[in-house]
Design a protein around this motif. Structure first.
Motif, PDB file in Angstrom:
ATOM      1  N   VAL A   4      48.826  38.356  42.664  1.00 61.64           N
ATOM      2  CA  VAL A   4      49.620  38.101  41.454  1.00 61.64           C
ATOM      3  C   VAL A   4      48.940  37.028  40.609  1.00 61.64           C
ATOM      4  O   VAL A   4      48.846  37.157  39.385  1.00 61.64           O
ATOM      5  N   LEU A   5      48.434  35.982  41.242  1.00 60.80           N
ATOM      6  CA  LEU A   5      47.731  34.927  40.532  1.00 60.80           C
ATOM      7  C   LEU A   5      46.512  35.485  39.800  1.00 60.80           C
ATOM      8  O   LEU A   5      46.278  35.159  38.638  1.00 60.80           O
ATOM      9  N   MET A   6      45.758  36.350  40.464  1.00 64.16           N
ATOM     10  CA  MET A   6      44.593  36.962  39.816  1.00 64.16           C
ATOM     11  C   MET A   6      45.003  37.788  38.617  1.00 64.16           C
ATOM     12  O   MET A   6      44.374  37.724  37.566  1.00 64.16           O
ATOM     13  N   LEU A   7      46.049  38.565  38.767  1.00 60.25           N
ATOM     14  CA  LEU A   7      46.525  39.395  37.664  1.00 60.25           C
ATOM     15  C   LEU A   7      46.926  38.538  36.473  1.00 60.25           C
ATOM     16  O   LEU A   7      46.577  38.834  35.332  1.00 60.25           O
ATOM     17  N   LEU A   8      47.635  37.440  36.733  1.00 63.97           N
ATOM     18  CA  LEU A   8      48.055  36.553  35.654  1.00 63.97           C
ATOM     19  C   LEU A   8      46.859  35.834  35.012  1.00 63.97           C
ATOM     20  O   LEU A   8      46.842  35.624  33.801  1.00 63.97           O
ATOM     21  N   CYS A  25      40.997  31.163  42.154  1.00 64.53           N
ATOM     22  CA  CYS A  25      42.082  31.456  43.099  1.00 64.53           C
ATOM     23  C   CYS A  25      41.830  30.858  44.478  1.00 64.53           C
ATOM     24  O   CYS A  25      42.701  30.915  45.342  1.00 64.53           O
ATOM     25  N   GLY A  26      40.639  30.336  44.683  1.00 62.92           N
ATOM     26  CA  GLY A  26      40.322  29.711  45.962  1.00 62.92           C
ATOM     27  C   GLY A  26      40.094  30.698  47.093  1.00 62.92           C
ATOM     28  O   GLY A  26      40.426  30.413  48.242  1.00 62.92           O
ATOM     29  N   VAL A  27      39.556  31.876  46.764  1.00 62.71           N
ATOM     30  CA  VAL A  27      39.249  32.879  47.792  1.00 62.71           C
ATOM     31  C   VAL A  27      37.777  33.257  47.694  1.00 62.71           C
ATOM     32  O   VAL A  27      37.114  32.978  46.704  1.00 62.71           O
ATOM     33  N   TRP A  28      37.269  33.900  48.740  1.00 61.27           N
ATOM     34  CA  TRP A  28      35.888  34.376  48.715  1.00 61.27           C
ATOM     35  C   TRP A  28      35.762  35.533  47.743  1.00 61.27           C
ATOM     36  O   TRP A  28      36.728  36.243  47.462  1.00 61.27           O
ATOM     37  N   LYS A  29      34.557  35.739  47.261  1.00 70.00           N
ATOM     38  CA  LYS A  29      34.308  36.816  46.298  1.00 70.00           C
ATOM     39  C   LYS A  29      34.635  38.190  46.899  1.00 70.00           C
ATOM     40  O   LYS A  29      35.167  39.057  46.216  1.00 70.00           O
ATOM     41  N   THR A  30      34.345  38.381  48.175  1.00 66.96           N
ATOM     42  CA  THR A  30      34.652  39.668  48.812  1.00 66.96           C
ATOM     43  C   THR A  30      36.154  39.928  48.858  1.00 66.96           C
ATOM     44  O   THR A  30      36.591  41.060  48.662  1.00 66.96           O
TER      45      THR A  30
END
Length: 94
Positions: A4-8, A25-30
């Motif tokens: 949801v954060l990515m979508l926003l 978002c603080g996640v890995w690219k994969t």
């Protein structure tokens, strides 16, 4: 919630790269690629996705870099999420 954060974030700043979205978002690219695949037209398993985003590869520059944009359906959905998050009092649904 990261999906949801990515979508926003895409709705707020159209054209961000997958790498930039992953960093914000603080996640890995994969992981970001997996989330975005599920939000696209075909998910990571080859099944129909949600159709909320589209990823575009530029003709010039680094061709490995993909830019993410919301579709019309994605714009509507992101708008509904924003309204739901900013409502002062949740509506009763029953």
């Amino acid at each position: 919630m990261n999906v949801v954060l990515m979508l926003l974030l895409v709705g707020k700043e159209d054209g961000l790269t997958v790498s930039e979205l992953a960093k914000r978002c603080g996640v890995w690219k994969t992981v970001a690629t997996r989330y975005l695949s599920d939000l696209g037209t075909i998910d990571r398993h080859g099944r129909p996705g949600l159709g909320l985003i589209t990823m575009v590869q530029r003709v010039y520059g680094d061709r490995r870099e993909k830019h993410v944009y919301l579709t019309e359906r994605g714009l509507e959905f992101a708008s509904q999420i924003r309204v739901a998050l900013t409502e002062p009092k949740p509506r009763r649904r029953f």
